[in-house]
Design an enzyme around this catalytic site. Structure first.
Site: not given
Ligand code: G6P
Length: 605
Positions: A2, A27, A74, A98-99, A478, A482, A485, A501, A600
């Site tokens: 958060c 966050r 969050w 936060n935590g 990746e 993308k 998400e 497979h 994030k």
């Molecule tokens: C979250 C974000 C991702 C990111 C991941 C790892 O899930 O939404 O975009 O890749 O965390 O975060 P970091 O800050 O450790 O790269």
């Protein structure tokens, strides 16, 4: 994960706190709230959903006061409801957190036995109730907060506000970041410096276990043992805190477009002025290294998987990659000659940080590949290499990914140099190749309109498959991440050779299959896999270069990228993957920068 903020101000604080929370919304955005003390009276406003809802509420029900704390959530413990929204309050104590408090159930039972009832399902309310109990036992607010902190297990950044105390705020940090901001007759707390940037550029980063008593006159910081601690005040660079969209509709679009400039800056930073030699810190030394471990979460993990190919090819060294949340609990076999590399945009991801702490005394060296230079992972690794992407606000990482890739490639070249698998001339040649990276990336970005049109078709699908071989395999993972998400379209990435497979069973005429395939040594094999898809009426979208597209023949859709050296193909092919996801999300009308349920920075396990 958060965001928290606190202000002891000289003007009304609610608008300032709202502005800071806006900068922390990346966050989490399940709910938001603010508490203030106004002439001794503690009051709060909270709203579910994004900050805009809290902002609207404050129009109808203003909150006055020059001292306040705020939170953007969050959800972890307890659904995203108003009741569960922070600040939590018990009597004259308000808290934002936060935590995760791991022992909150035991504390909750203890408090219940003492007749103190919780109104919410959160772990944070326990902190407020416990502190209130300490106050009723005659402690001062600072002592009451300290006594509470001593009982808490888990990870937290906290800010406390007290009824009757217009000039007091208490903060604490253990496992989650917290910064103190210094103003003129004002003091601040924030989850990061970006949050505080509109108010100050003078920041003190708290260390693990620190707690701080703030008044308008200044900050008194104590370490985990309760001793007075001196922590430096540093000036942050304001260009590192700019968070406007620069004319783009979304941060994500802006961040995608920034990539050539970001990569250019990272190259300039990590190469010597001639551009022909690496310029990395002395501690980045792979001479005696017997293996490389790459650990990360999310997008960073896919960057690690690409890097595995580079380290193996260029430095002929054994590489293991792992997701941080798995790595720390699976009793990895460690070597005191290993170099462990931790990749994290935020530098605060709880699992990655815990994995680092788990292994740092058992390996030869730890290296951080990070974007936020003041982050915990940057500070706790032996050497931290910045990716220099600048603030990445969009939850879905784009420039962070390609900048991570670039720094990892430079590390692989360094490993090759140190281990003698690359001659000085070979390193020079590879660096010359890298010089073309920003320009080639610009050319890939020029395909934007064409990709937009194709994304409109992709957006109609329920499921999408991404295929790739070699370094294009982690890129397919990746690319799928993308798309899912931000557009909420179900997508999976597969190694092309794995298609038969299992996933081939899914193929029919409603299933777009995106194939990432530059015309390289593996191309023909990938084309065979593509044929297998088309034979089953699958719709192939081929992303390749002119030679590859010509050789492949007719496909459902195609995107033409420039012909690129194999070494840097992952960075270039990331661009259409990002743009496809972005435009598909636009068609679907989703919240591109802040997709549902995500955040994030993930500072909880
Ligand atoms: C979250 C974000 C991702 C990111 C991941 C790892 O899930 O939404 O975009 O890749 O965390 O975060 P970091 O800050 O450790 O790269």
């Amino acid at each position: 994960m958060c965001g928290i903020v606190g202000v002891l101000g000289t003007h009304e604080v609610a608008p300032l706190i709202l502005e800071s929370l806006k900068r922390l919304e990346y966050r989490g955005y399940d709910s938001a709230g603010i508490a203030t003390v106004n002439n001794g009276t503690l009051d709060r406003r909270r709203a579910v959903g994004k900050l805009i809802n809290l902002s609207d509420l404050l129009v109808h029900e203003p909150l006055t006061g020059k001292s306040g704390i705020g939170h953007t959530r969050w959800a972890t413990h307890g659904a995203p409801t108003v009741t569960n929204a922070h600040p939590h309050r018990s009597g004259g104590v308000a808290v934002v957190h936060n935590g995760i408090i791991e022992n909150f159930k035991a504390l909750r039972a203890e408090l219940a036995a003492a007749g103190l009832v919780h109104e919410t399902g959160t772990d944070t309310e326990t902190i407020a109730i416990l502190t209130r109990l300490h106050l009723t036992q005659g402690m001062t607010p600072a002592k009451a907060a300290a006594a509470t902190l001593a009982r808490l297990e888990g990870a937290f950044a906290l800010a406390f506000l007290f009824e009757g105390e217009d000039d007091l705020m208490i903060g604490a940090r253990k496992g989650s970041p917290l910064a103190v901001g210094h103003g003129d007759g004002e003091m601040y707390l924030g989850s990061d410096a970006i949050a505080l940037a509109p108010m100050t550029d003078r920041i003190t980063y708290l260390e693990e276990g620190d707690w701080v008593v703030l008044t308008r006159a200044g900050a008194e910081i104590f370490d985990a043992d309760g001793r007075r601690a001196n922590r430096a005040v540093s000036r942050i660079r304001l260009d590192q805190t700019q968070v406007d969209k620069g004319g783009y509709r979304h941060f994500m679009a802006k961040e995608i477009a920034e990539q050539p400039a970001v990569l250019q800056a990272a190259l300039a930073f990590h190469l010597d002025p001639s551009g022909q030699a690496l310029s990395l810190p002395d501690e980045v030394d792979f001479s005696d290294c017997d293996r490389i471990t790459l650990v990360a979460c999310g997008t960073g993990f896919y960057a690690a998987q690409v890097a595995k190919y580079w380290f193996e090819q260029l430095a002929r060294i054994q590489v293991e990659t792992d997701i941080a949340s798995e790595y720390r609990y699976r009793q990895p076999v460690l070597s005191d000659k290993a170099v462990a590399i931790f990749i994290s945009q935020s530098g605060e991801t709880a699992d990655t940080l815990a994995a680092l702490r788990h292994v740092r005394d058992q390996v030869a060296r730890t290296i951080g590949v990070i974007n936020v230079p003041t982050s915990s992972i940057a500070r706790e690794t032996d050497v931290a290499l910045p990716i220099l992407a600048g603030p990445e606000i969009s939850v879905a990482s784009t420039k962070g990914f390609t900048a991570q890739l670039l720094v990892l490639l430079l590390l692989a070249l360094k490993a090759g140099q140190d281990r003698g698998t690359l001659s000085a001339d070979q390193v020079k040649d590879h660096l010359a190749t890298l010089a073309s990276l920003p320009g080639l990336m610009r050319q890939a970005l020029d395909r934007n309109e064409e990709i937009d049109k194709i994304a409109r078709k992709l957006a109609e699908a329920r499921d999408v498959l991404y295929l790739g071989r070699g370094m294009m395999y982690p890129l397919a993972l990746e690319a799928a991440l993308k798309l899912k998400e931000i557009s909420y379209i179900h997508a999976e990435g597969y190694a092309s050779g794995e298609l038969k497979h299992g996933p081939i069973a899914l193929i029919d005429k409603t299933m777009p299959v995106v194939v990432l395939a530059p015309r390289d040594a593996l191309f023909e094999k990938t084309v065979s896999n593509m044929q297998e898809v088309m034979a089953r009426q699958g719709q192939v979208l081929l992303i390749s270069d002119p030679a590859g597209l010509e050789e492949a023949g007719e496909v459902w859709q195609s995107i033409t990228l420039p012909t690129v050296p194999e070494l840097i193909a992952p960075m270039i092919y990331a661009v259409p993957a990002q743009l496809l996801a972005y435009h598909a999300a636009m068609v679907r009308g989703t919240d591109v920068d802040q997709p549902r349920n995500l955040a994030k920075s993930v500072t909880v396990e």
